[in-house]
Design a protein around this motif. Structure first.
Motif, mmCIF file in Angstrom:
data_model
loop_
_atom_site.group_PDB
_atom_site.id
_atom_site.type_symbol
_atom_site.label_atom_id
_atom_site.label_comp_id
_atom_site.label_asym_id
_atom_site.label_seq_id
_atom_site.Cartn_x
_atom_site.Cartn_y
_atom_site.Cartn_z
ATOM 1 N N VAL A 192 -3.285 3.140 42.778
ATOM 2 C CA VAL A 192 -2.850 3.675 41.493
ATOM 3 C C VAL A 192 -2.590 2.546 40.509
ATOM 4 N N SER A 193 -2.892 2.801 39.250
ATOM 5 C CA SER A 193 -2.625 1.840 38.193
ATOM 6 C C SER A 193 -1.131 1.828 37.894
ATOM 7 N N PRO A 194 -0.611 0.792 37.240
ATOM 8 C CA PRO A 194 0.827 0.747 36.920
ATOM 9 C C PRO A 194 1.310 1.951 36.126
ATOM 10 N N SER A 195 0.509 2.416 35.162
ATOM 11 C CA SER A 195 0.956 3.542 34.339
ATOM 12 C C SER A 195 1.036 4.831 35.155
ATOM 13 N N ILE A 196 0.076 5.027 36.039
ATOM 14 C CA ILE A 196 0.089 6.228 36.871
ATOM 15 C C ILE A 196 1.186 6.129 37.926
ATOM 16 N N TYR A 197 1.423 4.938 38.436
ATOM 17 C CA TYR A 197 2.525 4.753 39.391
ATOM 18 C C TYR A 197 3.864 5.121 38.737
ATOM 19 N N GLU A 198 4.054 4.737 37.483
ATOM 20 C CA GLU A 198 5.296 5.064 36.780
ATOM 21 C C GLU A 198 5.447 6.575 36.633
ATOM 22 N N ALA A 199 4.341 7.251 36.331
ATOM 23 C CA ALA A 199 4.389 8.712 36.204
ATOM 24 C C ALA A 199 4.772 9.358 37.534
ATOM 25 N N ILE A 200 4.230 8.831 38.624
ATOM 26 C CA ILE A 200 4.558 9.365 39.944
ATOM 27 C C ILE A 200 6.019 9.100 40.285
ATOM 28 N N LYS A 201 6.471 7.868 40.051
ATOM 29 C CA LYS A 201 7.840 7.475 40.392
ATOM 30 C C LYS A 201 8.873 8.297 39.625
ATOM 31 N N ASN A 202 8.585 8.628 38.365
ATOM 32 C CA ASN A 202 9.539 9.350 37.524
ATOM 33 C C ASN A 202 9.441 10.864 37.664
ATOM 34 N N SER A 203 8.480 11.345 38.441
ATOM 35 C CA SER A 203 8.197 12.780 38.455
ATOM 36 C C SER A 203 9.370 13.621 38.951
ATOM 37 N N THR A 204 10.105 13.149 39.963
ATOM 38 C CA THR A 204 11.225 13.960 40.464
ATOM 39 C C THR A 204 12.321 14.090 39.417
ATOM 40 N N PHE A 205 12.543 13.026 38.632
ATOM 41 C CA PHE A 205 13.584 13.078 37.595
ATOM 42 C C PHE A 205 13.186 14.016 36.467
ATOM 43 N N ILE A 206 11.903 13.987 36.091
ATOM 44 C CA ILE A 206 11.443 14.878 35.025
ATOM 45 C C ILE A 206 11.487 16.338 35.493
ATOM 46 N N ALA A 207 11.108 16.562 36.762
ATOM 47 C CA ALA A 207 11.181 17.922 37.311
ATOM 48 C C ALA A 207 12.623 18.428 37.291
ATOM 49 N N LEU A 208 13.578 17.557 37.600
ATOM 50 C CA LEU A 208 14.994 17.946 37.548
ATOM 51 C C LEU A 208 15.424 18.260 36.112
ATOM 52 N N GLU A 209 14.986 17.461 35.152
ATOM 53 C CA GLU A 209 15.298 17.756 33.754
ATOM 54 C C GLU A 209 14.762 19.129 33.359
ATOM 55 N N ARG A 210 13.562 19.453 33.814
ATOM 56 C CA ARG A 210 12.991 20.770 33.528
ATOM 57 C C ARG A 210 13.855 21.876 34.126
ATOM 58 N N LEU A 211 14.375 21.637 35.313
ATOM 59 C CA LEU A 211 15.234 22.627 35.962
ATOM 60 C C LEU A 211 16.513 22.853 35.152
ATOM 61 N N ILE A 212 17.125 21.766 34.713
ATOM 62 C CA ILE A 212 18.364 21.877 33.936
ATOM 63 C C ILE A 212 18.097 22.602 32.618
ATOM 64 N N ASN A 213 17.008 22.267 31.955
ATOM 65 C CA ASN A 213 16.653 22.946 30.695
ATOM 66 C C ASN A 213 16.369 24.432 30.934
ATOM 67 N N LEU A 214 15.742 24.744 32.067
ATOM 68 C CA LEU A 214 15.494 26.146 32.410
ATOM 69 C C LEU A 214 16.808 26.898 32.576
ATOM 70 N N ALA A 215 17.761 26.289 33.263
ATOM 71 C CA ALA A 215 19.063 26.929 33.469
ATOM 72 C C ALA A 215 19.745 27.228 32.134
ATOM 73 N N ILE A 216 19.651 26.285 31.214
ATOM 74 C CA ILE A 216 20.281 26.459 29.897
ATOM 75 C C ILE A 216 19.540 27.509 29.076
#
Length: 408
Positions: free
Chosen positions: A25-49
């Motif tokens: 994976v390229s550095p940019s794609i690696y960053e997207a993969i690494k941050n994916s769980t945090f972004i998914a959690l943000e989506r969950l919190i926004n859904l709850a609200i």
């Protein structure tokens, strides 16, 4: 008549997950993969609200490791504060990956946040208009391997309108994950609860509908074993019904694709075959490709180097896309019928000796390596068998390849 209750059931966030086995994976794609769980959690919190739910149940393995990064701890607490500001209550238990967290960190400064702090079933009340409406029962792991059946500790104790159990553990018959806090489904059904919020299994499973006993799966796939949509459930309890609505949250998807290559005569054709079989993606997608019916004549020269080159060329074309399709692995399924059967003592002995013991010996030094083992998933029995069969088929193909070509 009991009033309606709406809540989110989520589990297995695995914040800080290292995404084992992902290469190329390229550095940019690696960053997207690494941050994916945090972004998914943000989506969950926004859904709850956005959905104005009453509360959120986090059922174990919030963090992927027992010592999460400070970044993961702070981000999780920031998002809990965001829920609290909207007066949405959170109930948190910890599992086998992040056991003993309440000793390491504290949540007392977060209003409307309740944490199960002991490896003993306790309960909290959710109140509406200063009256108890839901009694929520749960526990957190204080050690990694909880072997006892915790289901026996869940008790229907009073006449609060609703009772919910939070249990991070393994149902009998579903032991694809480590069998921690094992339980039998009938034990949960007999408890008299209105809903069982489970965690630990990384796929969506509804074990019962009377009452509902549910694994929501994880919110973001973490390997090629965890394919498809990942997310959470919004659950609505009424006096007479229970309704579940699944909401996908994943930032990227893992997809496994089989491609038949019976007519392929050279790996130079593989690039165009991949373009034909991998569609333009509408979301970030990580592919594992299995080439089916690979014939022996493809193993002339350095076949695996050719495949590696093709993967690199394909992936380089995806780097600057917003929604990319990235190949993380190509596996070969050698066509047994088109590989001439050779009945000689050498191949017979070879087949007998490509076995699990030899595989364990070969992989042992890598899995014992102090740094490497943190980035490797332990092989399942099915994967070990698959590796053995592929290895034997490839060796046979190479050994008889010239003979097949000469007979064409």
């Amino acid at each position: 008549m009991r009033p309606t209750v709406r809540f989110i059931h989520t589990a297995d966030l695995h914040l800080d997950r290292p995404f084992k086995g992902i290469q190329r994976v390229s550095p940019s794609i690696y960053e997207a993969i690494k941050n994916s769980t945090f972004i998914a959690l943000e989506r969950l919190i926004n859904l709850a609200i956005d959905e104005q739910v009453d509360f959120v149940l986090f059922v174990g393995d919030i963090f992927d490791q027992v010592y999460p990064s400070l970044y993961a701890e702070v981000r999780f607490k920031q998002l809990l504060h965001k829920l609290s500001e909207k007066e949405i209550t959170s109930y948190i238990s910890f599992g086998n990956h992040d056991y003993n967290q309440t000793i390491k960190q504290h949540f007392s400064d977060i209003e409307h946040c309740h944490v199960f702090s002991r490896q003993k079933v306790t309960s909290f009340y959710y109140q509406r208009n200063q009256e108890p409406l839901v009694r929520i029962h749960g526990f957190s792991y204080e050690e990694r391997a909880v072997k006892e059946n915790m289901a026996t500790e869940f008790k229907y104790a009073d006449h609060v309108p609703y009772h919910i159990g939070m249990l991070h553990g393994s149902a009998g018959g579903y032991e694809e994950h480590a069998p921690y806090a094992p339980f039998q489904l009938q034990q949960l059904k007999d408890a008299g609860f209105d809903y069982w919020a489970l965690g630990h299994i990384h796929k969506r499973l509804t074990l019962s509908e009377n009452p509902f006993v549910v694994y929501p799966g994880n919110i973001q796939g973490g390997s090629k074993k965890e394919t498809g949509e990942k997310g959470c459930y919004i659950v609505e309890l009424t006096d007479t019904t229970t309704t579940l609505t699944f909401h996908p949250l994943q930032v990227l998807k893992f997809v496994n694709v089989d491609i038949a290559v019976d007519e392929m005569t050279s790996f130079s054709q593989l690039y165009s075959i991949l373009l034909e079989n991998i569609p333009e993606s509408q979301e970030k997608t990580l592919y594992t490709i299995t080439l089916k019916n690979v014939t022996a004549n493809l193993f002339q020269g350095d076949a695996y180097t050719d495949i590696e080159d093709i993967i690199n060329v394909f992936n380089e074309g995806q780097i600057n896309r917003e929604d990319w399709s990235y190949i993380i692995d190509i596996k070969l399924n050698v066509h047994a019928e088109k590989n001439k059967t050779v009945n000689d003592p050498f191949l017979k002995t070879l087949g007998e000796n490509i076995n699990t013991d030899l595989l364990n010996e070969s992989k042992g030094s890598l899995w014992r390596h102090q740094r490497a083992r943190h980035f490797l998933d332990e092989l399942t029995t099915e994967e070990e068998i698959e590796i053995e069969e592929e290895a034997l088929a490839v060796v046979k193909a190479i050994l008889v390849g010239e003979e097949i070509n000469e007979n064409n």
